[in-house]
Scaffold this active site. Sequence first.
Site, PDB file in Angstrom:
ATOM      1  CB  CYS A 276      -1.000  -0.005   1.150  1.00 36.93           C
ATOM      2  SG  CYS A 276      -0.274   0.046   2.797  1.00 36.93           S
ATOM      3  CG  HIS A 340      -4.895   0.697   3.504  1.00 36.24           C
ATOM      4  ND1 HIS A 340      -4.011   0.125   2.631  1.00 36.24           N
ATOM      5  CD2 HIS A 340      -5.907   1.200   2.750  1.00 36.24           C
ATOM      6  CE1 HIS A 340      -4.477   0.275   1.394  1.00 36.24           C
ATOM      7  NE2 HIS A 340      -5.611   0.924   1.440  1.00 36.24           N
ATOM      8  CG  ASP A 357      -6.595   2.781  -1.352  1.00 37.68           C
ATOM      9  OD1 ASP A 357      -5.457   2.480  -1.757  1.00 37.68           O
ATOM     10  OD2 ASP A 357      -7.144   2.211  -0.397  1.00 37.68           O
ATOM     11  CG  ASN A 397     -16.172   6.187  12.180  1.00 31.51           C
ATOM     12  OD1 ASN A 397     -15.677   5.856  13.255  1.00 31.51           O
ATOM     13  ND2 ASN A 397     -17.158   7.051  12.098  1.00 31.51           N
ATOM     14  CG  ASP A 399     -19.215   0.388  15.324  1.00 31.36           C
ATOM     15  OD1 ASP A 399     -18.389   1.312  15.329  1.00 31.36           O
ATOM     16  OD2 ASP A 399     -20.379   0.508  15.737  1.00 31.36           O
ATOM     17  CD  GLU A 454     -13.842   6.185  16.784  1.00 33.19           C
ATOM     18  OE1 GLU A 454     -15.041   6.093  17.079  1.00 33.19           O
ATOM     19  OE2 GLU A 454     -13.358   5.621  15.788  1.00 33.19           O
ATOM     20  CD  GLU A 459     -17.760   7.335  16.114  1.00 35.70           C
ATOM     21  OE1 GLU A 459     -17.605   6.305  15.440  1.00 35.70           O
ATOM     22  OE2 GLU A 459     -18.319   7.348  17.226  1.00 35.70           O
TER      23      GLU A 459
END
Length: 699
Positions: A276, A340, A357, A397, A399, A454, A459
């Site tokens: 990466c 990453h 990316d 972000n 979970d 967070e 958020e």
Amino acid sequence: MEPLTVDVVHFYPRENAQTHNTVKYEVVNDENPTTTIVRRGQPFNGVVRFTRPFNEENDMVQLLFTLGDNPRMDTQGSIFIRRDVVTDKHSWSAKLLVVQEDTVSFEVSTPVSVPVGSWAVRVVTRLKSSTAREIYDFDQDLYILFNPWNPDDQTYMEDCSLLQEYLLNDVGKVWVGPIKTTRGKPWFYGQFDAVVLPACMFMLDRAGMPFHQRGDPVKVTRVISRIVNSNDDDGVLVGRWDGQYADGTAPSDWIGSVDILAQYLETQEPVPYGQCWVFAGVVTTVCRALGIPSRVVSNLVSAHDANSSLTVDKYYTENMEEMDFDPNNPVGADSIWNYHVWNDVWMARPDLPAAIDATPQETSAGMYQCGPAPLEAIKQGVVGVAHDVEFMLASVNADLMRWRRDPTAEAGYSVVDTNNFHIGRMILTKKPYVFDPLGDEDREDITAQYKHREGTASERLALMNGVRYSERAKRYYAVVSNLTNDIVFNLRDIDNVYIGEEFRIIVDIQNNSNEARHIKASLSATSVFYNGVKSDIVKKVEGKIVVGPNKNEQISISVKAEEYLPKLVEYCNMKISAMAIVDETKQSWADDDDFQVLKPNIHVKFNEDLIIGQPATAELSFANPLNQPLTQCEFRLTSSGIAGRTLKAPTGDAEPKGLITAQIPVVPNKTGQINLIAIFISAELKDINGAATVEVFEG
């Protein structure tokens, strides 16, 4: 009288470079430069000399600028050199400045949206009284690039001082490694090297990008994200993550983009191998070379959401053994990368900057490309906006959800726990104007540009905003219930472990109930690749423990150097995992943590003042941290400020725990501060690097 015949056309490569902020490109600094590099939407000067005097009354001189083999309306400019020119930011024009007998000086203005690339120039002459024409084809390169200094250009950067970093700096840092031991790895972008612009043109051609679209930075950066990986169009780099690189260059052995682009241009074949940060380093080189401001961004603890659920899901058996597949997604399991790396690019839209990316993870519109995804859309969870916001939102972000097989649950699995804080722990880039060769003073935390803090309401709202758009994500979040458990487990963080030292895995257990609890637990240490793929189990221990009512206990194992050294893979990343299940209540728990076994840095020093054009000696050294010899050893040193760019120095084998040194002769070719980047390669140790900043004086 015959039409004028052209003798010479000249576009003042050096002089135009001064006003167009292209003076750093190597080719315009040649002794007799034959390549002109200018920026769109800004006038540049030229001169044409004829074989007879120019007669303003009778002679007509037309300039024809074309891009590509089949020019159309927006890839050509046809203009007559005239005195009475009114310049317009949307049009081509050529203003007559001075006539000196057979020589005509003029100023060309280009549209601010003109496609970027290597333009061909033709001079056509005729008499006003005749249709007979003379044609002259200019045989040198004329590059027109994006112009982020121009407020009308789509790449405009309002704070122009930042262009010193995001466009003109040819050395940077990429933050790599797990959250606790992440470090800045120096990278030589080298966007001004003579080979880079030709390589960029070849890339856009190979990607099949229509010439008329090459003026749009949104389309150009999306194509760059696709062509820097080789998955679709035989692009620049072959991605590989399994440690098997004997038939190419190991990703850790690259220290810059130029050698990669030079090899790609020369062989016209994808270059093995990249990961990466290598993809991201090349993307920044290409963007900066073309005039698009760009930076490299590292997301520590990065989610790869393979099924668009906006969650990262880990599955366990009824006995809390981790499963290595996703029973609900036959295509592939979610994964968590230690880190990453991707890129931010700037373009004048309400939602700049945007993320792209080039690492091939998931397809977008059928191809391995990603972005540009506006940072503001990622931050607010607005997944309906182009391009790939949902994938990037999950990266920073999502979970983390753990599921245990449960025959009594409707879906066959019940939730063990959810962790809202695990993913996207920190997002880093290089701080503008600072380069710290030995430390992290040049590190900038940009997490707040990608996500709200967070745990805040904002958020959660942003993530749930994204969930609202995804049917699959809605189903996942619907089954999460409030879990109440009376045993508290805590896997302790492991601090710095230097290669050759032992470490200990410790879990604290606290029983908050009034009854004893019987707990089955498992602790393990595994060597892992940085993308989360496991390599070898180093040590695993299972056992049972009884924790009395309202009591605290501890379980632990120690891992010695001789147990982990033979099983380390590239970058020396380790994962410690702990799992437990309580007999009486069936409460289950799992946690894991990543850390990196640390290696020494290279020291780079000079024992003399550096004078431009005069030989000097760079001394490189580092201490072998292992109790075994190192073989096939080589130092490499690279900088745009030294002749030869990348210098190699093979050395003999390194003694166990011994100092290994090399002396590399260098000839500085620029005055002022130059940055040098060093790496050391051996069969037994990879990814050893160092850097230095030195001053070069006039002779």
